[in-house]
Design a protein around this motif. Structure first.
Motif, mmCIF file in Angstrom:
data_model
loop_
_atom_site.group_PDB
_atom_site.id
_atom_site.type_symbol
_atom_site.label_atom_id
_atom_site.label_comp_id
_atom_site.label_asym_id
_atom_site.label_seq_id
_atom_site.Cartn_x
_atom_site.Cartn_y
_atom_site.Cartn_z
ATOM 1 N N ALA A 41 38.998 43.421 47.583
ATOM 2 C CA ALA A 41 39.130 42.816 48.910
ATOM 3 C C ALA A 41 38.070 43.366 49.858
ATOM 4 O O ALA A 41 37.488 42.616 50.659
ATOM 5 N N PHE A 42 37.788 44.664 49.738
ATOM 6 C CA PHE A 42 36.765 45.246 50.595
ATOM 7 C C PHE A 42 35.374 44.731 50.230
ATOM 8 O O PHE A 42 34.488 44.686 51.085
ATOM 9 N N GLU A 43 35.163 44.347 48.987
ATOM 10 C CA GLU A 43 33.891 43.717 48.621
ATOM 11 C C GLU A 43 33.722 42.384 49.346
ATOM 12 O O GLU A 43 32.643 42.056 49.837
ATOM 13 N N VAL A 44 34.804 41.591 49.404
ATOM 14 C CA VAL A 44 34.752 40.310 50.098
ATOM 15 C C VAL A 44 34.466 40.527 51.586
ATOM 16 O O VAL A 44 33.630 39.837 52.197
ATOM 17 N N TYR A 88 38.567 28.520 30.747
ATOM 18 C CA TYR A 88 38.251 27.819 31.996
ATOM 19 C C TYR A 88 38.997 28.520 33.123
ATOM 20 O O TYR A 88 39.970 29.255 32.898
ATOM 21 N N SER A 89 38.520 28.297 34.332
ATOM 22 C CA SER A 89 39.132 28.917 35.514
ATOM 23 C C SER A 89 39.994 27.904 36.239
ATOM 24 O O SER A 89 39.729 26.696 36.205
ATOM 25 N N GLN A 90 41.022 28.400 36.916
ATOM 26 C CA GLN A 90 41.902 27.536 37.702
ATOM 27 C C GLN A 90 42.309 28.256 38.977
ATOM 28 O O GLN A 90 42.273 29.487 39.056
ATOM 29 N N GLY A 91 42.729 27.467 39.972
ATOM 30 C CA GLY A 91 43.170 28.047 41.232
ATOM 31 C C GLY A 91 42.030 28.213 42.209
ATOM 32 O O GLY A 91 40.870 27.918 41.918
ATOM 33 N N ARG A 92 42.373 28.691 43.393
ATOM 34 C CA ARG A 92 41.405 28.911 44.453
ATOM 35 C C ARG A 92 41.299 30.395 44.763
ATOM 36 O O ARG A 92 42.245 31.150 44.575
ATOM 37 N N GLU A 93 40.120 30.773 45.262
ATOM 38 C CA GLU A 93 39.926 32.165 45.658
ATOM 39 C C GLU A 93 40.890 32.510 46.792
ATOM 40 O O GLU A 93 41.176 31.658 47.646
ATOM 41 N N PRO A 94 41.415 33.714 46.841
ATOM 42 C CA PRO A 94 41.169 34.831 45.921
ATOM 43 C C PRO A 94 42.159 34.896 44.759
ATOM 44 O O PRO A 94 42.328 35.944 44.165
ATOM 45 N N ARG A 102 33.211 38.184 39.373
ATOM 46 C CA ARG A 102 32.425 38.998 38.446
ATOM 47 C C ARG A 102 33.174 39.222 37.137
ATOM 48 O O ARG A 102 32.588 39.127 36.051
ATOM 49 N N GLU A 103 34.463 39.481 37.225
ATOM 50 C CA GLU A 103 35.254 39.727 36.011
ATOM 51 C C GLU A 103 35.505 38.435 35.243
ATOM 52 O O GLU A 103 35.520 38.435 34.006
ATOM 53 N N ARG A 104 35.689 37.327 35.947
ATOM 54 C CA ARG A 104 35.848 36.045 35.252
ATOM 55 C C ARG A 104 34.573 35.690 34.487
ATOM 56 O O ARG A 104 34.629 35.204 33.352
ATOM 57 N N LYS A 105 33.448 35.932 35.114
ATOM 58 C CA LYS A 105 32.173 35.637 34.456
ATOM 59 C C LYS A 105 32.017 36.476 33.191
ATOM 60 O O LYS A 105 31.511 35.989 32.159
ATOM 61 N N LEU A 106 32.465 37.719 33.247
ATOM 62 C CA LEU A 106 32.378 38.592 32.073
ATOM 63 C C LEU A 106 33.217 38.042 30.924
ATOM 64 O O LEU A 106 32.767 38.012 29.763
ATOM 65 N N LEU A 107 34.425 37.568 31.223
ATOM 66 C CA LEU A 107 35.288 37.014 30.181
ATOM 67 C C LEU A 107 34.729 35.705 29.615
ATOM 68 O O LEU A 107 34.762 35.481 28.406
ATOM 69 N N HIS A 108 34.235 34.850 30.475
ATOM 70 C CA HIS A 108 33.639 33.597 30.010
ATOM 71 C C HIS A 108 32.495 33.882 29.031
ATOM 72 O O HIS A 108 32.385 33.251 27.971
#
Length: 264
Positions: free
Chosen positions: A171-174, A249-255, A231-237
């Motif tokens: 959250a602090f990164e955002v 595939y990804s689903q939902g909205r940030e965060p 960043r973590e989703r990209k690593l898994l993909h």
């Protein structure tokens, strides 16, 4: 010109309209400071404008004079054609607008300086924001480029800095990216780390993906993982893109965006 202030530009203009008794269309307005709402109420700054009533100038058609040698009252003056700048064809490259190597270098140096200056302010913001949560941290810039900055945090209680499953530090990164945007650094990539947490987290994500693949193959059903940052989703993909048994595939909205691992 009189100066007016407000929480934002709209409120400042409304104050000017009320004080001067004119609508904004009848005012000459100069923005002195667009203001800043701040984050968590920190670094907020009111909007400032200067305004005055426009002088009303009635434009009347000039009357022809009858002086000898000049236009007679009933004569018609020939229309004057104004020079209209030629517009370049749509989509055509403007060769004069191309930057020289010296200009490119100068702009790059400016971007580096802007990020460096903003990163110093970001450190003050982070330490102040964590202190508001009663967490004492120190910070330093580990790496800085024109668009990326890595900040190393240090604290006696790293777990409080990181939060449950990294939610607090993420959250602090955002917030940090939003702060840099306020400082004029758009679309910046911010990485906050403490005690090598990011590397350890990558290892955990890799193991999580391996276990999820086993579950998907064994059950024949999709596995829905908890929300995680981009960043973590990209690593898994990337980890599973060549796996012949599953797809991701990804689903939902940030965060709250998460990854789904499903059978092919």
């Amino acid at each position: 010109m009189s100066e007016f202030r407000g929480a934002d530009l709209k409120q400042a203009v409304l104050k000017a309209e009320h004080a001067l008794g004119r609508s904004k269309e009848e005012l000459e307005i100069e923005v002195l400071d667009s203001g800043r709402r701040g984050l968590f109420g920190l670094f907020a700054r009111p909007a400032r404008i200067s305004a005055r009533v426009l002088a009303v100038v009635e434009s009347a058609a000039p009357q022809p004079r009858t002086v000898q040698g000049e236009v007679e009252p009933n004569s018609v003056a020939a229309p004057v054609e104004e020079a209209v700048p030629k517009e370049s064809a749509v989509g055509a490259p403007d060769l004069q607008a191309e930057l020289s190597p010296e200009e490119i270098t100068a702009r790059h140096e400016h971007n580096l300086y802007r990020m460096s200056a903003a990163a110093v302010k970001l450190i003050d913001y982070l330490t102040t924001a964590y202190r508001a949560l009663r967490i004492d941290v120190s910070a330093r810039v580990a790496k800085s480029t024109a668009r990326e900055v890595e900040i190393e945090l240090n604290a006696k209680t790293p777990g409080q800095v990181i939060g449950y499953h990294g939610r607090r530090i993420n959250a602090f990164e955002v917030l940090s990216a939003a702060f840099l945007s306020y400082q004029g650094v758009k679309d910046a990539q911010v990485t906050l780390d403490i005690e090598n947490y990011r590397a350890k987290r990558e290892e955990a994500i890799t193991r999580l993906g391996e276990r999820a693949v086993i579950d998907v193959i064994a059950s024949g059903q999709a596995v829905f993982l908890d929300p995680m940052p981009a960043r973590e989703r990209k690593l898994l993909h990337k980890q599973l893109e060549e796996n012949r048994n599953v797809r991701t595939y990804s689903q939902g909205r940030e965060p709250f965006r998460s990854i789904v691992i499903a059978p092919k």
